[in-house]
Write an enzyme that holds these catalytic residues in place. Sequence first.
Site, mmCIF file in Angstrom:
data_model
loop_
_atom_site.group_PDB
_atom_site.id
_atom_site.type_symbol
_atom_site.label_atom_id
_atom_site.label_comp_id
_atom_site.label_asym_id
_atom_site.label_seq_id
_atom_site.Cartn_x
_atom_site.Cartn_y
_atom_site.Cartn_z
ATOM 1 C CB CYS A 1 -2.216 8.424 5.677
ATOM 2 S SG CYS A 1 -2.628 6.691 4.545
ATOM 3 C CE LYS B 1 3.766 9.163 -4.853
ATOM 4 N NZ LYS B 1 3.691 9.649 -3.693
ATOM 5 C CG ASN C 1 -2.672 11.983 1.027
ATOM 6 O OD1 ASN C 1 -2.238 10.829 0.436
ATOM 7 N ND2 ASN C 1 -2.620 12.067 2.310
ATOM 8 N NE ARG D 1 -5.987 0.821 -2.603
ATOM 9 C CZ ARG D 1 -5.655 1.441 -1.578
ATOM 10 N NH1 ARG D 1 -4.229 1.009 -1.305
ATOM 11 N NH2 ARG D 1 -6.296 2.071 -0.945
ATOM 12 N NE ARG E 1 -0.888 1.887 3.467
ATOM 13 C CZ ARG E 1 0.084 2.582 3.847
ATOM 14 N NH1 ARG E 1 1.335 1.990 4.160
ATOM 15 N NH2 ARG E 1 0.415 3.736 3.657
ATOM 16 N N GLY E 2 0.387 2.356 -0.191
ATOM 17 C CA GLY E 2 1.051 3.683 -0.477
ATOM 18 C C GLY E 2 1.256 3.760 -1.972
ATOM 19 C CB ALA E 3 0.991 6.617 -4.367
ATOM 20 C CG ASP F 1 -2.939 8.078 -2.495
ATOM 21 O OD1 ASP F 1 -3.174 8.618 -1.329
ATOM 22 O OD2 ASP F 1 -2.618 6.801 -2.548
HETATM 23 O O1 LIG Z 1 -2.798 8.060 1.342
HETATM 24 C C1 LIG Z 1 -1.758 7.182 1.285
HETATM 25 C C2 LIG Z 1 -1.898 5.812 1.298
HETATM 26 O O2 LIG Z 1 -3.139 5.511 1.034
HETATM 27 P P1 LIG Z 1 -3.343 3.650 1.552
HETATM 28 O O3 LIG Z 1 -2.828 3.145 2.782
HETATM 29 O O4 LIG Z 1 -4.875 3.714 1.019
HETATM 30 O O5 LIG Z 1 -2.537 3.075 0.162
HETATM 31 C C3 LIG Z 1 -0.542 8.025 1.225
HETATM 32 O O6 LIG Z 1 -0.510 9.253 1.725
HETATM 33 C C4 LIG Z 1 -0.172 8.334 -0.247
HETATM 34 O O7 LIG Z 1 0.056 6.800 -1.121
HETATM 35 C C5 LIG Z 1 1.519 8.930 -0.631
HETATM 36 O O8 LIG Z 1 2.186 7.565 0.108
HETATM 37 P P2 LIG Z 1 3.630 7.650 -0.463
HETATM 38 O O9 LIG Z 1 4.467 8.931 -0.516
HETATM 39 O O10 LIG Z 1 4.383 6.293 -0.016
HETATM 40 O O11 LIG Z 1 3.578 7.327 -2.053
#
Ligand SMILES: O=C(COP(=O)(O)O)[C@H](O)[C@H](O)COP(=O)(O)O
Length: 320
Positions: free
Chosen positions: A133, A238, A212, A68, A25-27, A202
């Site tokens: 988050c 992003k 986000n 997703r 998870r996380g973009a 995101d």
């Molecule tokens: O909202 C989220 C994760 O949502 P989820 O947990 O639903 O995936 C993060 O703030 C962004 O994805 C950025 O993350 P990064 O900076 O690591 O790309």
Amino acid sequence: MSHSDADIHPTVEEAADDIADMEIRGAATIADAAAGALATQAEDSDAESPESFRAEMRAAGRRLRETRPTAVSLPNALRYVLRGMEGRSVPDLRESVVESADEFQRELGQAQDNLGRIGANRLRDGDTVMTHCHSTDALSCVEKALDQGKEIHAIVKETRPRKQGHITARWLRDMGVPVTLIVDNAARRYLDQTDHVLVGADSIAADGSVINKVGTSGLAVNARERGVPVMVAAQTLKLHPDTMTGHTVEIEMRDEREVLTLDEEEEIGDVTVENPAFDVTPPRYVDAIVTERGQFPPESIVTLMRELFGDQQGGEPWEE
Ligand SMILES: O=C(COP(=O)(O)O)[C@H](O)[C@H](O)COP(=O)(O)O
């Protein structure tokens, strides 16, 4: 693997399931995993013709794409890798995909480092950041500030319903940052002790809106009211190219069971549960978007988007 044209490698299936279930998870992490899965698909392919190799890669791309909808880093990663696919023979095609996935993953890590250094310059010694988050781009800014010898404190929002704030708290503790964990509803009260709201993204739309984790927009509005600057750490991965032609970003709706267990529902009775995973923060509540190419007021991000995506035309490489 069999010789059917659209064989999807088990690694791709596994990565897709893990992305959908938020094991991955996380973009940025999603993008990295998707590129890695495409490389495995290419490496292990036993396609006998260039056509069937290409068909396999497209099928793998589609499988990953459908997991997703909100983080544009995922389609941006798939585009990068699949547009890098070239050659007339299977070995050449294979090599180009593996190289392009490798290059993508290297650039992603590099962009996060560079962005972190730029973002760190906004943080002063002794500052307190409030996080929402778990964002690896946002945490890179804290890490680089620490590297510069600054002392940073963090107020970490729990982030219901999945509590990604716990992951952020753990990462910050590992960096040696003192952490205060709060429930989401306490955020406004603690803004008085906060120097920067620091979040990731995101997707960033052409008008500078930030998509986000749900709750980011309310936090940003409260921060503006309290005079606390809002900093969004988001590498150019992003930036959402479709928004340049007026498309909106789809907000993922997740399972109601993340919010209400069956037992809880039995106690309450039948209710409708809505569980949007993300929200949209309008540009007027954001002070700066920090990318690896520099920091921008949100309203000017469209200039960077034109520079990066201006010449990209045509259909998606997983659909061609
Ligand atoms: O909202 C989220 C994760 O949502 P989820 O947990 O639903 O995936 C993060 O703030 C962004 O994805 C950025 O993350 P990064 O900076 O690591 O790309």
